[in-house]
Design a protein around this motif. Structure first.
Motif, short mmCIF file in Angstrom:
data_model
loop_
_atom_site.label_atom_id
_atom_site.label_comp_id
_atom_site.label_asym_id
_atom_site.label_seq_id
_atom_site.Cartn_x
_atom_site.Cartn_y
_atom_site.Cartn_z
N ILE A 250 19.92 42.48 40.00
CA ILE A 250 21.03 43.42 39.73
C ILE A 250 22.05 42.37 39.76
O ILE A 250 23.40 42.92 39.28
N ALA A 251 22.24 41.35 40.57
CA ALA A 251 23.40 40.35 40.40
C ALA A 251 23.72 40.07 39.10
O ALA A 251 24.65 39.86 38.57
N ASP A 252 22.52 39.54 38.31
CA ASP A 252 22.75 39.23 36.97
C ASP A 252 23.27 40.35 36.12
O ASP A 252 23.93 40.15 35.28
N PHE A 253 22.61 41.59 36.20
CA PHE A 253 22.93 42.51 35.33
C PHE A 253 24.35 42.90 35.44
O PHE A 253 25.20 43.66 34.75
N ALA A 254 24.88 42.97 36.80
CA ALA A 254 26.38 43.20 37.32
C ALA A 254 27.13 42.26 36.28
O ALA A 254 28.36 42.89 35.74
N LYS A 255 26.57 40.96 35.93
CA LYS A 255 27.70 40.19 35.16
C LYS A 255 27.63 40.70 33.67
O LYS A 255 28.65 40.52 33.22
N PHE A 256 26.50 40.97 33.30
CA PHE A 256 26.54 41.51 31.96
C PHE A 256 27.28 42.88 31.98
O PHE A 256 28.13 42.93 31.01
N ALA A 257 27.22 43.65 32.48
CA ALA A 257 27.89 44.94 32.75
C ALA A 257 29.28 44.91 32.79
O ALA A 257 30.09 45.30 32.08
N ALA A 258 29.83 43.68 33.52
CA ALA A 258 31.23 43.52 33.78
C ALA A 258 31.80 42.85 32.36
O ALA A 258 32.81 43.35 32.08
N ALA A 259 30.94 42.03 31.84
CA ALA A 259 31.42 41.32 30.60
C ALA A 259 31.64 42.24 29.52
O ALA A 259 32.38 42.07 28.68
N PHE A 260 30.45 43.06 29.18
CA PHE A 260 30.50 44.04 28.54
C PHE A 260 31.82 45.07 28.29
O PHE A 260 32.31 45.38 27.37
N VAL A 261 31.97 45.55 29.57
CA VAL A 261 33.02 46.62 29.78
C VAL A 261 34.52 45.87 29.46
O VAL A 261 35.21 46.44 29.08
N ARG A 262 34.45 44.37 29.77
CA ARG A 262 35.76 43.83 29.32
C ARG A 262 35.81 43.33 27.97
O ARG A 262 36.75 43.24 27.43
N GLY A 263 34.65 43.37 27.21
CA GLY A 263 34.65 43.01 25.86
C GLY A 263 34.48 41.41 25.81
O GLY A 263 34.74 40.78 24.66
N ASP A 264 33.78 40.64 26.69
CA ASP A 264 33.67 39.30 26.59
C ASP A 264 32.46 38.92 25.61
O ASP A 264 31.69 39.92 25.56
N GLY A 265 32.71 37.93 24.80
CA GLY A 265 31.58 37.41 23.93
C GLY A 265 31.68 38.33 22.56
O GLY A 265 30.94 37.46 21.65
N LEU A 266 32.67 39.23 22.40
CA LEU A 266 32.94 39.88 20.98
C LEU A 266 34.19 39.98 20.63
O LEU A 266 34.96 40.08 21.64
N THR A 267 34.61 39.97 19.56
CA THR A 267 35.95 40.51 19.11
C THR A 267 36.18 41.91 19.55
O THR A 267 35.28 42.56 19.88
N ARG A 268 37.55 42.17 19.59
CA ARG A 268 37.81 43.50 19.99
C ARG A 268 37.13 44.53 18.95
O ARG A 268 36.77 45.64 19.36
N GLU A 269 37.28 44.20 17.90
CA GLU A 269 36.58 45.20 16.64
C GLU A 269 35.19 45.30 16.95
O GLU A 269 34.64 46.53 16.80
N SER A 270 34.38 44.20 17.11
CA SER A 270 33.04 44.34 17.34
C SER A 270 32.61 45.17 18.58
O SER A 270 31.82 46.19 18.73
N ARG A 271 33.26 45.09 19.69
CA ARG A 271 32.96 45.70 21.11
C ARG A 271 33.28 47.26 20.65
O ARG A 271 32.71 47.99 21.49
N ALA A 272 34.62 47.56 20.16
CA ALA A 272 34.84 48.95 20.03
C ALA A 272 33.70 49.46 18.98
O ALA A 272 33.49 50.77 19.11
N GLU A 273 33.34 48.85 17.80
CA GLU A 273 32.22 49.59 17.16
C GLU A 273 30.78 49.80 17.98
O GLU A 273 30.25 50.91 17.53
N MET A 274 30.83 49.12 19.08
CA MET A 274 29.44 49.28 19.61
C MET A 274 29.52 50.62 20.39
O MET A 274 28.42 51.24 20.89
N VAL A 275 30.75 51.00 20.95
CA VAL A 275 30.86 52.25 21.73
C VAL A 275 31.48 53.31 20.88
O VAL A 275 32.27 54.38 21.62
N ARG A 276 31.45 53.14 19.78
CA ARG A 276 32.22 54.09 18.85
C ARG A 276 31.21 55.23 18.48
O ARG A 276 29.77 55.04 18.18
N PRO A 277 31.70 56.68 18.58
CA PRO A 277 30.51 57.64 18.04
C PRO A 277 30.04 57.52 16.60
O PRO A 277 30.82 57.55 15.64
#
Length: 378
Positions: A250-277
Motif C-alpha cells: 500500500i505504501a508503494d501503490f500510494a506513490k504510483f497513485a499520487a504520481a499518476f494523478v499529478r501527471g508525473d512521468g508523462l507529458t500533459r497530453e499523454s496523461r490527458a489521453e489516458m483519462v479521456r473518455p
C-alpha cells in the motif's frame, strides 16, 4: 453513435462543493468498521490529496498465524496491474516506439495466429483460431478493452481466443487482450515489459513492487481469504503478465497513485489521453464480460473507457477508477481530478469488497464512481 455519446458525456453534472477529507483517525475508525461488518481479515488504505499521500495505513493480519498486515507488506495487485501497464505503454508511445493506433500487424514480424503455443516459451494465449480481424488490433483498442476477446482464452470451449465482435466496436473486459499487446511489444518491438515497469517503479521509489516474484518479498507478504473464510497462500507469480501479475504494497501503490494523478512521468497530453473518455460503455455491468449491450436509452451517459482505467463524471466532476479482484483479493483505486484526490484500497480478503463503496464515499464524498457497474455478477 460515438459523436452523440461524447456530446452527452461533456454535459457533466454541476460540480458540488469539495468534500473535506476526514482525519486519519476517523478514516482508520471507518476502516475498522468495514472490517467488522464484512469479516475481512486485512485491509490497507492510501489517501491522496492535492497529489500527495496524506494517509497510508494497514489494519488486520496478513496470514493465518496472525502476523500484522503492514504498509510494507507485499500484497497482490491483481488487475491494478492493467493501469500500471497502460502507463508503461504510454511511455513507449512517447518514446516513439509505436503509436496508440499502430496495428499489431505492424509490430509483429509474422501474423499473430501463426504463433502456436509450442512456439512461445512464455505462453500468453492461444491465437491460432483468430480470423483476419486480428490486424485491426491496436494498443488503443486493447487498452480500452475493445478487442472482442473473452476475458481469457482458457474460458472458451476450445481454450482459444475468438472474436465475439469487431475490434474497436464496443467494450468487453479482456485480460488476454492486454497480454496480447504485451506479446506484440516483447516479440515484435523488443520491449521487455517487466524491465520497463521496473524502471517506472524505480523512478517512483516503489522499492517493493514488481510484475514478477522476488525472493526478498518472502519475509513479509500477505496470504488471502476467500468468501468462505478459507486462507490461501500468496501466489509466487513466475511470469510477467500485463493483465495482472503485480505484487505491491500500500505504501508503494500510494506513490504510483499520487504520481499518476499529478501527471508525473508523462507529458500533459499523454496523461490527458489516458483519462479521456475513449469509448462508450454500453453494458449494465462489467461482469460477465460478454453480456449483451443495453438499448441506447438505458446506457449510462457518465461512463466510458479510458486507457487502462474507466472514466466517469460525477458530482465532483471528472474521475477515473480501476479495480482488482480474484478469489482472495479485493482492490480498488478511485480518483477525482478536482484537487487531485484519490483513495486506494488493497485487501487480502475478498469479503472486504462489500464495504468499498461506503469506505470510498466516507473518504472522498460522493464521487459517482460506478461500483454497481464494476462488480455486477462476476
Amino acid at each position: 453513435m460515438r459523436r452523440w455519446f461524447f456530446a452527452l458525456f461533456a454535459l457533466a453534472p454541476a460540480v458540488v462543493a469539495a468534500h473535506e477529507i476526514p482525519s486519519p483517525s476517523a478514516i482508520d475508525a471507518e476502516l475498522a468498521r468495514v472490517m467488522r461488518d464484512t469479516g475481512a481479515k486485512g485491509l490497507a488504505i492510501a489517501v491522496i490529496d492535492e497529489g500527495r499521500p496524506v494517509h497510508v495505513a494497514a489494519h488486520g493480519v496478513r496470514n493465518a498465524s496472525g502476523d500484522p498486515l503492514q504498509v510494507d507488506t507485499i500484497m497482490y495487485g491483481a488487475s491494478l496491474t492493467k493501469a500500471v501497464f497502460a502507463y508503461t505503454v504510454m511511455r513507449q508511445v512517447e518514446a516513439g516506439r509505436f503509436t496508440l493506433d499502430t496495428s499489431i500487424a505492424d509490430m509483429l514480424p509474422r501474423p499473430l495466429p501463426s504463433y502456436a503455443s509450442k512456439d512461445i516459451a512464455n505462453r500468453y494465449a492461444d491465437w491460432t483460431a483468430l480470423d483476419e480481424r486480428w490486424r485491426r488490433l491496436t494498443p488503443r483498442i486493447v487498452l480500452t478493452h475493445a478487442t472482442g476477446f473473452a476475458n481469457f482464452g482458457f474460458l472458451e470451449p476450445d481454450e482459444k481466443l475468438h472474436f465475439h465482435f469487431d475490434p474497436g466496436s464496443r467494450y468487453a473486459y479482456s485480460g488476454d487482450g492486454l497480454n496480447t499487446l504485451q506479446f506484440a511489444m516483447e516479440t515484435g518491438e523488443g520491449i521487455d515489459v517487466g524491465a520497463e515497469t521496473s524502471r517506472v517503479f524505480s523512478e517512483l521509489g516503489m522499492t517493493r513492487t514488481s510484475l514478477i516474484w522476488r525472493d526478498d518479498f518472502a519475509g513479509n507478504l500477505a496470504d488471502g481469504w476467500d468468501e468462505q473464510g478459507k486462507v490461501e497462500p500468496h501466489d509466487e507469480r513466475s511470469k510477467v503478465r500485463a493483465a495482472g501479475s503485480m505484487d505491491t504494497t500500500i505504501a508503494d501503490f500510494a506513490k504510483f497513485a499520487a504520481a499518476f494523478v499529478r501527471g508525473d512521468g508523462l507529458t500533459r497530453e499523454s496523461r490527458a489521453e489516458m483519462v479521456r473518455p475513449q469509448l462508450a460503455i454500453t453494458t449494465r455491468s462489467q461482469f460477465p464480460t460478454l453480456q449483451a449491450e443495453l438499448p441506447a436509452d438505458e446506457r449510462r451517459k457518465d461512463l466510458a473507457a479510458g486507457l487502462g482505467v474507466v472514466v466517469f463524471d460525477g458530482p465532483q466532476g471528472r474521475g477515473f477508477f480501476k479495480g482488482g479482484h480474484n478469489e482472495t483479493t479485493g482492490n480498488t483505486w478511485v480518483c477525482v481530478e478536482r484537487r487531485r484526490r484519490c483513495v486506494a484500497i488493497l485487501s487480502n480478503d475478498v469479503r472486504s469488497e462489500a464495504g468499498f463503496p461506503q469506505l470510498v464515499r466516507f473518504v472522498l464524498g460522493d464521487t459517482g464512481v460506478p461500483f454497481e457497474w464494476e462488480y455486477g455478477t462476476r
